[in-house]
Enzyme design. Sequence first.
Site, short mmCIF file in Angstrom:
data_model
loop_
_atom_site.label_atom_id
_atom_site.label_comp_id
_atom_site.label_asym_id
_atom_site.label_seq_id
_atom_site.Cartn_x
_atom_site.Cartn_y
_atom_site.Cartn_z
CG HIS A 1 -1.83 1.14 1.35
ND1 HIS A 1 -3.16 1.08 0.99
CD2 HIS A 1 -1.63 2.40 1.78
CE1 HIS A 1 -3.72 2.26 1.18
NE2 HIS A 1 -2.81 3.09 1.68
CD GLU A 2 1.45 3.48 3.78
OE1 GLU A 2 1.59 4.56 3.18
OE2 GLU A 2 0.43 3.22 4.46
CG HIS B 1 0.26 6.26 -0.68
ND1 HIS B 1 -0.71 7.01 -1.29
CD2 HIS B 1 -0.37 5.59 0.33
CE1 HIS B 1 -1.88 6.81 -0.67
NE2 HIS B 1 -1.71 5.96 0.30
CD GLU C 1 -5.81 5.70 0.40
OE1 GLU C 1 -4.93 6.56 0.61
OE2 GLU C 1 -5.92 4.67 1.08
#
Lengths: 500, 500
Positions: free
Chosen positions: B263-264, B267, B294
């Site tokens: 997830h990170e 980003h 997001e």
Amino acid sequence: MKESLDFIYKEQKELSHFGGIAALLGWDQMTYMPQKGSGERAEQLSMISRLAHERVISDEFYNHLKKLDELSNTLTEKDRIIVTKLKEDVEKARKVPSAFVEKMSKTTSLAYTAWEEAREKNKFSLFAPHLEKIIELEKQYCDYIKLPGHPYNSLLDDYEEGMTVDILRKEFGALRPQLVEILKKITTSAVYQKQQPVKMKLGVDQQKELCSILLKQMKLPADRSRLDVSTHPFTTTMADDDVRITTNYEREGLLSSFFSTVHEAGHALYELGLLKGEYKNTVISDAPSLGIHESQSRLWENMIARSKPFWTYFAPMFNKIAPDICKGMNKEVWYHAVNQVRPSFIRVEADELTYCLHVILRFELELDLIEEKITVAELPQCWNEKITDFLGITPKTDTEGVLQDMHWSGGDFGYFPTYAIGTIYASQLFKQFLKEHTTMRKKISQGNFTAILNWLSEHVYQYGRLMTADEIIKKTCGEGLNSKVFVTYLKEKYYLLYEV
Amino acid sequence: MKESLDFIYKEQKELSHFGGIAALLGWDQMTYMPQKGSGERAEQLSMISRLAHERVISDEFYNHLKKLDELSNTLTEKDRIIVTKLKEDVEKARKVPSAFVEKMSKTTSLAYTAWEEAREKNKFSLFAPHLEKIIELEKQYCDYIKLPGHPYNSLLDDYEEGMTVDILRKEFGALRPQLVEILKKITTSAVYQKQQPVKMKLGVDQQKELCSILLKQMKLPADRSRLDVSTHPFTTTMADDDVRITTNYEREGLLSSFFSTVHEAGHALYELGLLKGEYKNTVISDAPSLGIHESQSRLWENMIARSKPFWTYFAPMFNKIAPDICKGMNKEVWYHAVNQVRPSFIRVEADELTYCLHVILRFELELDLIEEKITVAELPQCWNEKITDFLGITPKTDTEGVLQDMHWSGGDFGYFPTYAIGTIYASQLFKQFLKEHTTMRKKISQGNFTAILNWLSEHVYQYGRLMTADEIIKKTCGEGLNSKVFVTYLKEKYYLLYEV
């Protein structure tokens, strides 16, 4: 008056914050920052420095200080002390034009890159023109500051307030031949002739565990500090309750990480113990000089961690954590191993005895350069002659000699002497401490450092800048800088070790 | 004109530096800072924010911008774009008085402490009066910004430029009942009834190794990024070439560190890939909205890392690194394990299907609070009713419900919707991507993510703020926010998984 006081307290607080922020930017750069972050990091750091400098030299700040200084006799003692010291600092900073600061910063930035290349290619001529410019700027700086006496006093004063060339010439002039003499006796001794280099490399996990035990015994508070890894070990302060040290587990040499950790922890304990309370976030909550700071790291590193009682406690620790590597190493063997004298070219790898000779060499060369007795072109030759004189060994390359570290590329003239001053102060403080605590050696042999910590806190930490370095040493030891104490300490220790 | 252009470029650059410095102060606080450093760190952070804010709203800055805006038709295209966007940002910032910003900051600071206590003691009444004050301030803020339509539009716009309550009511209004319906079908299925919770905890070293393989496959550049550890995983940007992510190896739940790292990293890849070049260090080199940001993390986390082809590649990795723990887990078992639907109370632990229901719940409650349809005192009750409606489960305590996270204590109204917007955008982008790359599933099953990276770079990263989120999605997917695409994606995936 209220308005001016509010202003200067707010300003000091924000300057502390600027300092802490710059420290974090620098720390991160040396520890965790991804490689390509360096470009913008340099810009961030220089912006923060500029913003802080602009505040220090602002007319608004100075006008408030002048006003308070005029009303001096109506101030509380605390306010008066702060105003006096702050005004001194600000007046000194205001002597130097911002354009000069910027020029120096650009010059040293280019010089650093040139030094790196010169060092890698072992070609001093690549660095020489940059060093010439830097020396011109150093002389210019002396002209701005213009302290009485020798021009170099103005450089010295930035690191060791009140110190002069006259004092250092006397002390170093006496120290140097005695160090050379002790060294000669040792290198001609039978013990030295039979001495074998200690080759030993602990695993990273073993080194980490030993450093962790060490910091616990030294009572470095875990909720106010950290230990990380960087190429060159250092100590830095982010805030009153956030002081960080680094070490390097990959470095060559016997127990390099262990001794650098003791050294930096000595600095960190001082930073964490510095005068706070009503002086928190003021100009007073700081070390009075680099020499005093260095005395704290040297005292722990040399007087304590290279003492026999220390190894009474730590030899079993090492044997427990690295039984294979440390087989047959009892406390006597350890004591000899960590105190081997061995003249070498690189200052940061020098032993306790020869270390100060490296420093005195720089001091003498810096004076010669500032006094124009020698030229930059002659520097490598002069370096080699001096180190041959002092240590009896001659560098084969300039990388081993004059190019060995980056300090001159950064324009840090006047800075080296503090290493030797700190070492001498350390010996004076330790002598006094042992006089007052006759059971100390026993306590050290039990890994108990409470008494020394309390004593340092009482006699050094708690003063901050309420006293100068000289005043602190005089009050505690009954006399100022005295290299004789250091010489006596060295003779007692090393003549015994080398059966001279 | 030259002077004004120089000024605004310098100012944008220094504002980038302020942003990077604040990011480092925050990152360090969450990762390495000694516990007691928190007091002064808060002061350092607030000083940096204040200094940056003062520059943004300064008259000097605004006057230069106005002047350039008037000369707009003589500017280059690049300068014109920058001036327009910057003037918009500055005008918005200038609508809010500094005294208000300070009041909000103080209020949320006290509210955070109250929330912590309320959560620990499971006593909403301790937090309620603080939340009431915050909501008053949020309404005040809407009055300052005063965008057309619903007052809440002014809050939304800070995170999702141009987004409105009307659009979200339509999309979320359609999405919510469909999610509830899909969930009902699943929870009544035979597969769900037999489903066993996957209890499995890898060792820290195993998790680290897997995260490291993951980041390598995702091509997160090691010289421009880092992975560290913090309680709550996050991504933060220190500089164009220094973006950092964190994970947590101690968290409960199946593969928590692995999925938070995907997830990170999603980003981080966006941050590192953002439009630079001539737009470097300008207001354009940024994400146009949090929803778009997001969408990047959700796309990697859900559409890729929870896909079957992904586990074709990673199942053997897990089996190799943790053979004992992963015994008998083939790619099918893994695929089912990482896609278990399981209604639960805590948003951050929710599965892919139920996650958006948590978000829509917040959106509806925020609207009700702003519209004064409900009072703060009624909030816990309303929360529990809604979550029972949506998920069929009822929190036993407010700590499990309304007090579960800190966002409201920080005054982040208008922020939650971006999580659902991002999730919907992700499904739209992924659908389009698969349409253009028919062999993609095969490449993912080989651990090859080059095509998706290049595609995201071309269709999202490279625009920065040259387009709005809506424009980017429309240009790439042929239509704006459309939750139907997400619903179709969910049905195709989960009906097959649960044999509905």
